[in-house]
Write an enzyme that holds these catalytic residues in place. Structure first.
Site, PDB file in Angstrom:
ATOM      1  N   GLN A  19      66.145 -79.779 -38.427  1.00 43.85           N
ATOM      2  CA  GLN A  19      65.354 -78.446 -38.658  1.00 43.85           C
ATOM      3  C   GLN A  19      64.360 -78.477 -39.811  1.00 43.85           C
ATOM      4  O   GLN A  19      63.442 -78.173 -40.002  1.00 43.85           O
ATOM      5  CB  GLN A  19      66.326 -77.247 -38.887  1.00 43.85           C
ATOM      6  N   GLU A  20      64.886 -79.277 -41.020  1.00 46.16           N
ATOM      7  CA  GLU A  20      64.272 -79.383 -42.122  1.00 46.16           C
ATOM      8  C   GLU A  20      62.828 -80.100 -41.760  1.00 46.16           C
ATOM      9  O   GLU A  20      61.961 -79.768 -42.393  1.00 46.16           O
ATOM     10  CB  GLU A  20      65.100 -80.229 -43.341  1.00 46.16           C
TER      11      GLU A  20
ATOM     12  N   GLN B  57      37.687 -86.388 -52.671  1.00 48.91           N
ATOM     13  CA  GLN B  57      36.752 -87.379 -52.570  1.00 48.91           C
ATOM     14  C   GLN B  57      35.596 -86.710 -52.593  1.00 48.91           C
ATOM     15  O   GLN B  57      34.654 -86.945 -53.150  1.00 48.91           O
ATOM     16  CB  GLN B  57      36.901 -88.576 -51.758  1.00 48.91           C
TER      17      GLN B  57
ATOM     18  N   GLU C  48      59.909 -94.806 -44.799  1.00 46.94           N
ATOM     19  CA  GLU C  48      60.625 -95.964 -44.396  1.00 46.94           C
ATOM     20  C   GLU C  48      61.739 -95.623 -43.422  1.00 46.94           C
ATOM     21  O   GLU C  48      62.115 -96.176 -42.271  1.00 46.94           O
ATOM     22  CB  GLU C  48      60.812 -96.922 -45.313  1.00 46.94           C
TER      23      GLU C  48
ATOM     24  N   GLY D  23      34.258 -84.785 -59.048  1.00 51.45           N
ATOM     25  CA  GLY D  23      34.995 -84.422 -60.248  1.00 51.45           C
ATOM     26  C   GLY D  23      35.692 -82.988 -60.226  1.00 51.45           C
ATOM     27  O   GLY D  23      36.721 -82.842 -60.613  1.00 51.45           O
TER      28      GLY D  23
HETATM   29  C1  LIG Z   1      61.190 -82.743 -55.683  1.00 57.66           C
HETATM   30  C2  LIG Z   1      62.431 -83.416 -55.144  1.00 57.66           C
HETATM   31  C3  LIG Z   1      63.025 -82.555 -54.599  1.00 57.66           C
HETATM   32  C4  LIG Z   1      64.325 -82.989 -53.823  1.00 57.66           C
HETATM   33  N1  LIG Z   1      65.338 -81.981 -53.244  1.00 57.66           N
HETATM   34  C5  LIG Z   1      66.423 -82.365 -52.863  1.00 57.66           C
HETATM   35  C6  LIG Z   1      67.547 -81.498 -52.552  1.00 57.66           C
HETATM   36  O1  LIG Z   1      67.044 -80.152 -52.492  1.00 57.66           O
HETATM   37  N2  LIG Z   1      68.701 -82.064 -52.054  1.00 57.66           N
HETATM   38  C7  LIG Z   1      68.856 -83.214 -51.825  1.00 57.66           C
HETATM   39  O2  LIG Z   1      70.034 -83.676 -51.397  1.00 57.66           O
HETATM   40  N3  LIG Z   1      67.836 -84.322 -51.967  1.00 57.66           N
HETATM   41  C8  LIG Z   1      66.727 -83.802 -52.706  1.00 57.66           C
HETATM   42  N4  LIG Z   1      65.485 -84.687 -52.816  1.00 57.66           N
HETATM   43  C9  LIG Z   1      65.938 -86.061 -52.731  1.00 57.66           C
HETATM   44  C10 LIG Z   1      65.038 -86.757 -51.585  1.00 57.66           C
HETATM   45  O3  LIG Z   1      65.675 -86.475 -50.226  1.00 57.66           O
HETATM   46  C11 LIG Z   1      65.175 -88.131 -51.848  1.00 57.66           C
HETATM   47  O4  LIG Z   1      64.320 -88.486 -52.832  1.00 57.66           O
HETATM   48  C12 LIG Z   1      65.004 -89.022 -50.469  1.00 57.66           C
HETATM   49  O5  LIG Z   1      66.007 -88.873 -49.776  1.00 57.66           O
HETATM   50  C13 LIG Z   1      64.938 -90.495 -50.899  1.00 57.66           C
HETATM   51  O6  LIG Z   1      66.103 -91.038 -51.721  1.00 57.66           O
HETATM   52  P1  LIG Z   1      65.727 -91.635 -53.091  1.00 57.66           P
HETATM   53  O7  LIG Z   1      64.438 -91.112 -53.895  1.00 57.66           O
HETATM   54  O8  LIG Z   1      66.990 -91.899 -53.867  1.00 57.66           O
HETATM   55  O9  LIG Z   1      65.120 -93.371 -52.804  1.00 57.66           O
HETATM   56  P2  LIG Z   1      66.142 -94.474 -52.307  1.00 57.66           P
HETATM   57  O10 LIG Z   1      66.985 -94.167 -51.279  1.00 57.66           O
HETATM   58  O11 LIG Z   1      66.330 -95.399 -53.506  1.00 57.66           O
HETATM   59  O12 LIG Z   1      64.528 -95.354 -51.805  1.00 57.66           O
HETATM   60  C14 LIG Z   1      63.686 -95.966 -52.341  1.00 57.66           C
HETATM   61  C15 LIG Z   1      62.467 -96.260 -51.621  1.00 57.66           C
HETATM   62  O13 LIG Z   1      62.754 -97.302 -51.058  1.00 57.66           O
HETATM   63  C16 LIG Z   1      62.856 -97.122 -49.657  1.00 57.66           C
HETATM   64  N5  LIG Z   1      63.877 -97.812 -48.887  1.00 57.66           N
HETATM   65  C17 LIG Z   1      65.071 -97.294 -49.025  1.00 57.66           C
HETATM   66  N6  LIG Z   1      65.870 -98.131 -48.106  1.00 57.66           N
HETATM   67  C18 LIG Z   1      65.071 -98.868 -47.042  1.00 57.66           C
HETATM   68  C19 LIG Z   1      65.140 -99.639 -46.172  1.00 57.66           C
HETATM   69  N7  LIG Z   1      66.461 -99.936 -45.839  1.00 57.66           N
HETATM   70  N8  LIG Z   1      64.101-100.376 -45.718  1.00 57.66           N
HETATM   71  C20 LIG Z   1      62.831-100.075 -46.134  1.00 57.66           C
HETATM   72  N9  LIG Z   1      62.755 -99.224 -47.252  1.00 57.66           N
HETATM   73  C21 LIG Z   1      63.854 -98.660 -47.438  1.00 57.66           C
HETATM   74  C22 LIG Z   1      62.600 -95.512 -49.424  1.00 57.66           C
HETATM   75  O14 LIG Z   1      61.961 -94.937 -48.191  1.00 57.66           O
HETATM   76  C23 LIG Z   1      61.997 -95.384 -50.767  1.00 57.66           C
HETATM   77  O15 LIG Z   1      60.741 -95.159 -50.444  1.00 57.66           O
HETATM   78  C24 LIG Z   1      64.573 -84.126 -53.656  1.00 57.66           C
HETATM   79  C25 LIG Z   1      63.428 -85.183 -54.029  1.00 57.66           C
HETATM   80  C26 LIG Z   1      62.421 -84.900 -54.832  1.00 57.66           C
HETATM   81  C27 LIG Z   1      61.353 -85.897 -55.348  1.00 57.66           C
END
Ligand SMILES: Cc1cc2nc3c(=O)[nH]c(=O)nc-3n(C[C@H](O)[C@H](O)[C@H](O)COP(=O)(O)OP(=O)(O)OC[C@H]3O[C@@H](n4cnc5c(N)ncnc54)[C@H](O)[C@@H]3O)c2cc1C
Length: 395
Positions: free
Chosen positions: A251-252, A346, A381, A350
């Site tokens: 849904q999200e 783009q 990913e 500016g």
């Molecule tokens: C502003 C903001 C608000 C958010 N709000 C919430 C919230 O309300 N509740 C909540 O639970 N979460 C929330 N999140 C978290 C968000 O869902 C996560 O940031 C997201 O799921 C990715 O997790 P991570 O940042 O830990 O990245 P990681 O899991 O550490 O991954 C880092 C990068 O590596 C890539 N990667 C990881 N594994 C693989 C793989 N096997 N193969 C290839 N690439 C890979 C990922 O795609 C990503 O680009 C929020 C994030 C942000 C930035």
């Protein structure tokens, strides 16, 4: 029969009826009166007034899709009302939408898995705009691999003792009701449960995070240090939280795609207005073929994204669970938004680099909001991996 798709701008779009149009008017009025004029001020301040929750509740925004008996509205409501809400909120800003509507990623878990008592206790105050709800799944050790979450909840008599932390949580500082993924069992998805942890629970603290975009949204790290949570706050069975967590994500992703499509459209509109107005080398920018092509390319990306969003919304509404398509749609919508924000910046030159919430300034903010859409709610990913698994791509 599958209706024709991609006609959201037509005279009588097949997916939308009078009720959707009326709702769009209502949300548009709310956003243009209560949010849009203040976006710049709230983004600078890094927050928006808490009274906004009550105002949103008064026009039915907080209760949309939640059972009547908990104060919500389900009668005559379908998935397209949610799509309309996401689209109209794009005319405010991403930060306000993310925090004001954070209950929409948290409360559905209580509504689908909770007991009657839990629903009566936790849903009505949120729907009335008196309490704020947040979803806490992601951890400092990683958010992509949700099934490996580490926050531990150990049962001791009538309580769970929770230890661990959560990262990037929207509404993390000011929520009252946190829907938290915890590990109650062994490794992997089958060891995960969902607990509601209330703000004033001893051993529970939060600290704020500063971000690149969504500046007015409240984002925090949560810490649980021997936090004592009553067993009554377990949502669904012990070790059976995974399915609820996963269905929540579908849904999200639809809502996020709808919002991204609308942000992309704003970039197109701002770029067209600017390109007609701005003259270089003696003629309006828009009379250069390279600029026209950029605008057409942006349209191509967003029109396909919107058509796919509508088709998948229709399929989900009719009981299907097109997981691979939803994952691919989320990537498609974020890539469309990325393209539109880049090309609009783009074209604006500016002027696009300046902050302001009117005219070109919107594009600068949207440009900074692209990445959170491409990462949050399932990164590109991870969406591709999920789609590949669902499509059976293996040897
Ligand atoms: C502003 C903001 C608000 C958010 N709000 C919430 C919230 O309300 N509740 C909540 O639970 N979460 C929330 N999140 C978290 C968000 O869902 C996560 O940031 C997201 O799921 C990715 O997790 P991570 O940042 O830990 O990245 P990681 O899991 O550490 O991954 C880092 C990068 O590596 C890539 N990667 C990881 N594994 C693989 C793989 N096997 N193969 C290839 N690439 C890979 C990922 O795609 C990503 O680009 C929020 C994030 C942000 C930035």
């Amino acid at each position: 029969m599958i209706p024709k798709v991609g006609i959201s701008e037509g005279k009588e779009p097949l997916f939308y009826n009078e009720s959707h149009h009326a709702w769009r008017e209502e949300v548009r009025k709310f956003v243009s009166k209560e949010i849009a004029p203040f976006v710049e001020e709230w983004e600078e301040a890094g927050e928006f007034p808490r009274e906004l929750y009550k105002k949103a509740a008064d026009v039915g925004l907080m209760g949309m899709g939640y059972d009547e008996k908990y104060g919500g509205t389900t009668e005559g409501i379908d998935i397209f009302h949610g799509i309309v809400t996401a689209e109209e909120f794009a005319h405010g800003c991403g930060g306000v939408s993310a925090s004001l509507l954070s209950h929409n990623i948290a409360i559905p878990l209580i509504q689908s898995l909770g007991t009657e008592e839990q629903k009566e206790k936790f849903i009505p105050p949120v729907v009335r705009g008196e309490k704020i709800a947040a979803l806490a799944m992601t951890e400092p050790s990683g958010g992509s691999d949700v099934a490996s979450l580490k926050t531990k909840a150990l049962r001791k008599g009538d309580h769970f003792i929770v230890n661990g932390s959560k990262m990037f949580i929207t509404s993390g500082m000011r929520a009252d009701t946190y829907v938290v993924g915890v590990r109650t069992g062994g490794e992997g998805a089958t060891g995960i449960s969902v607990l509601v942890i209330e703000k004033d629970t001893p051993g529970f603290t939060q600290s704020p995070l500063k971000k690149m975009g969504w500046l007015s949204s409240d984002t925090a790290v949560l810490y649980f240090d021997n936090c004592k949570v009553p067993v009554e706050n377990l949502i669904g069975g012990e070790n059976s939280g995974w399915i609820g967590v996963m269905s929540n994500f579908s849904q999200e992703r639809l809502g996020m795609a709808a919002g991204m499509n609308a942000y992309s459209q704003i970039c197109i509109d701002e770029a067209v207005a600017w390109a007609k107005e701005r003259k270089t080398f003696g003629k309006p920018l828009i009379d250069n073929q390279v600029i026209k092509h950029k605008l057409v390319d942006m349209n191509r990306a967003v029109k396909t994204s919107r058509a796919w969003t509508e088709l998948l919304s229709w399929r989900v509404m009719n009981g299907e669970s097109p997981i691979a398509d939803l994952a691919m749609l989320k990537v498609h919508a974020s890539k469309a938004m990325e393209l539109c924000a880049r090309e609009a910046m783009q074209i604006l030159g500016g002027a696009g680099y300046l902050r302001a919430n009117s005219g070109p300034g919107k594009v600068e903010r949207i440009y900074r909001e692209v990445r959170v859409n491409a990462i949050g709610g399932g990164s590109e990913e991870i969406m591709y991996d999920l789609a590949a698994r669902q499509l059976g791509y293996r040897s």
